[in-house]
Scaffold this active site. Sequence first.
Site, PDB file in Angstrom:
ATOM      1  N   HIS A 146       8.930 -44.003  64.062  1.00 43.25           N
ATOM      2  CA  HIS A 146      10.089 -43.108  64.231  1.00 43.25           C
ATOM      3  C   HIS A 146      11.200 -43.519  63.266  1.00 43.25           C
ATOM      4  O   HIS A 146      12.059 -44.341  63.586  1.00 43.25           O
ATOM      5  CB  HIS A 146      10.593 -43.162  65.688  1.00 43.25           C
ATOM      6  CG  HIS A 146      11.592 -42.093  66.020  1.00 43.25           C
ATOM      7  ND1 HIS A 146      11.378 -41.154  67.002  1.00 43.25           N
ATOM      8  CD2 HIS A 146      12.809 -41.803  65.509  1.00 43.25           C
ATOM      9  CE1 HIS A 146      12.426 -40.345  67.079  1.00 43.25           C
ATOM     10  NE2 HIS A 146      13.307 -40.735  66.175  1.00 43.25           N
ATOM     11  N   GLY A 173      17.062 -32.661  67.693  1.00 41.52           N
ATOM     12  CA  GLY A 173      18.282 -31.925  68.007  1.00 41.52           C
ATOM     13  C   GLY A 173      18.737 -32.125  69.444  1.00 41.52           C
ATOM     14  O   GLY A 173      18.127 -32.861  70.214  1.00 41.52           O
ATOM     15  N   HIS A 204      11.582 -35.371  70.327  1.00 41.45           N
ATOM     16  CA  HIS A 204      12.719 -36.112  70.871  1.00 41.45           C
ATOM     17  C   HIS A 204      12.968 -35.624  72.298  1.00 41.45           C
ATOM     18  O   HIS A 204      13.082 -34.413  72.536  1.00 41.45           O
ATOM     19  CB  HIS A 204      13.978 -35.841  70.042  1.00 41.45           C
ATOM     20  CG  HIS A 204      13.999 -36.507  68.701  1.00 41.45           C
ATOM     21  ND1 HIS A 204      13.087 -36.221  67.714  1.00 41.45           N
ATOM     22  CD2 HIS A 204      14.847 -37.438  68.189  1.00 41.45           C
ATOM     23  CE1 HIS A 204      13.368 -36.957  66.638  1.00 41.45           C
ATOM     24  NE2 HIS A 204      14.429 -37.703  66.902  1.00 41.45           N
ATOM     25  N   HIS A 230      13.689 -41.434  60.352  1.00 39.99           N
ATOM     26  CA  HIS A 230      14.066 -40.194  59.673  1.00 39.99           C
ATOM     27  C   HIS A 230      14.418 -40.490  58.219  1.00 39.99           C
ATOM     28  O   HIS A 230      15.279 -41.330  57.946  1.00 39.99           O
ATOM     29  CB  HIS A 230      15.289 -39.570  60.353  1.00 39.99           C
ATOM     30  CG  HIS A 230      15.031 -39.075  61.741  1.00 39.99           C
ATOM     31  ND1 HIS A 230      14.676 -37.770  62.013  1.00 39.99           N
ATOM     32  CD2 HIS A 230      15.101 -39.702  62.943  1.00 39.99           C
ATOM     33  CE1 HIS A 230      14.535 -37.621  63.324  1.00 39.99           C
ATOM     34  NE2 HIS A 230      14.778 -38.783  63.911  1.00 39.99           N
ATOM     35  N   GLU A 272      16.660 -38.726  75.575  1.00 43.24           N
ATOM     36  CA  GLU A 272      17.640 -39.521  74.832  1.00 43.24           C
ATOM     37  C   GLU A 272      19.013 -39.063  75.308  1.00 43.24           C
ATOM     38  O   GLU A 272      19.646 -39.711  76.117  1.00 43.24           O
ATOM     39  CB  GLU A 272      17.456 -39.293  73.322  1.00 43.24           C
ATOM     40  CG  GLU A 272      18.405 -40.100  72.458  1.00 43.24           C
ATOM     41  CD  GLU A 272      18.323 -39.713  70.977  1.00 43.24           C
ATOM     42  OE1 GLU A 272      18.892 -40.466  70.176  1.00 43.24           O
ATOM     43  OE2 GLU A 272      17.722 -38.678  70.625  1.00 43.24           O
ATOM     44  N   ASP A 298      14.761 -45.458  63.841  1.00 46.01           N
ATOM     45  CA  ASP A 298      15.403 -44.141  63.878  1.00 46.01           C
ATOM     46  C   ASP A 298      16.017 -43.798  62.520  1.00 46.01           C
ATOM     47  O   ASP A 298      15.433 -43.067  61.737  1.00 46.01           O
ATOM     48  CB  ASP A 298      16.447 -44.066  64.998  1.00 46.01           C
ATOM     49  CG  ASP A 298      16.754 -42.631  65.415  1.00 46.01           C
ATOM     50  OD1 ASP A 298      16.005 -41.720  65.026  1.00 46.01           O
ATOM     51  OD2 ASP A 298      17.739 -42.421  66.144  1.00 46.01           O
TER      52      ASP A 298
END
Length: 351
Positions: A21, A181, A208, A23, A211, A289
């Site tokens: 994970h 998102g 996702h 980005h 969270e 992340d």
Amino acid sequence: MPKDSQHQKDIFFTLPKVELHRHMEGSLRLATMLEIAKKHQLDLPYQDIHKFQSLVQVMPDEPASFQNFLSKFASLRKLYQSPEIIRQVAQEAVFDAATDNILYLEMRFTPVALTRMRNYPLGEAMDWVIEAVEDAANQAGIQAKLIASVNRHESLSLAEEVISLAADRQSKGIVGIDLAGSEPDFPGDEFAPIFQEARQAGLQITAHAGEWGGPEIITLMIEKLGAQRIGHGVRVLEDSNVVALTKERQIPFEVCPTSNYQSGVVGAIKLHPLPKMLEAGLYVTINTDDPGISQIDLSNEYRISHESLNISLETLHKLILDAAEASFLPPEEKSQLIATLQQKLVESAQH
């Protein structure tokens, strides 16, 4: 910090690692961002490095909130001014992972975010990333695959286009898709038919959930969208039924400790639910992340897990192998990766 913190640092750095994970858009180097802003004279305060840094990275004195965390992406989106820049940041993200002793990387990228500034065709931008990542991985001697990410707040037609383009590029290294998102505002039910089609086309699915939204979003992603992994998922423990569901299905969680603290999901690193997730028998992996935004690397997250969350080195070794098992690689490649990791873990334990 323990007395042997330098030795511990070496231990975490030398661990052969797997990242599931990360980005790409949150992995940019500060020097590269400054260089782009200056060269293109962007509406960003590149003359003042500290002011610029606070726009694109989380600073120690800033509030830990998802509004602050997400605000960084607004500035970052201004940077994608040319195909060369998109290729450069993709390559650098892979090189940085390799430098941190990551042997296998699944990097997610958001084609819409990369194309918005200059209205590039989505397929072309995806090809730039694919080529750059393959080239960098070959140079660095690691394995890197891609996950195409779509946002909950964007249109279904846009998501459908990205997923269709991703499905056509599976032979080039795209292994999955991701839904990202704001969960509380956009749970994501309406994406179910598109994600089911993606699965039928051979793409793997992560999403996702749990969270900023509650555990019910985790259930929604698994039951309706067919998610095989959950990004973050740290609120799973709030509902015993969701704990039972994810244990029964052996759904891996892509946990990102520093990110969860910086975005206000947990009040302090020491309060992170990672140890309790492990105690509950959940399938957990450790990830960064957005290492550029958070100013961290994966070694840092393993160090925090050991020093602040009291997770043993033996358990960390297991979590690395679990991450390899949770990867979206085909079975034969997965077995090879696990065998390589097992051998390197033995070697790192002997040093």
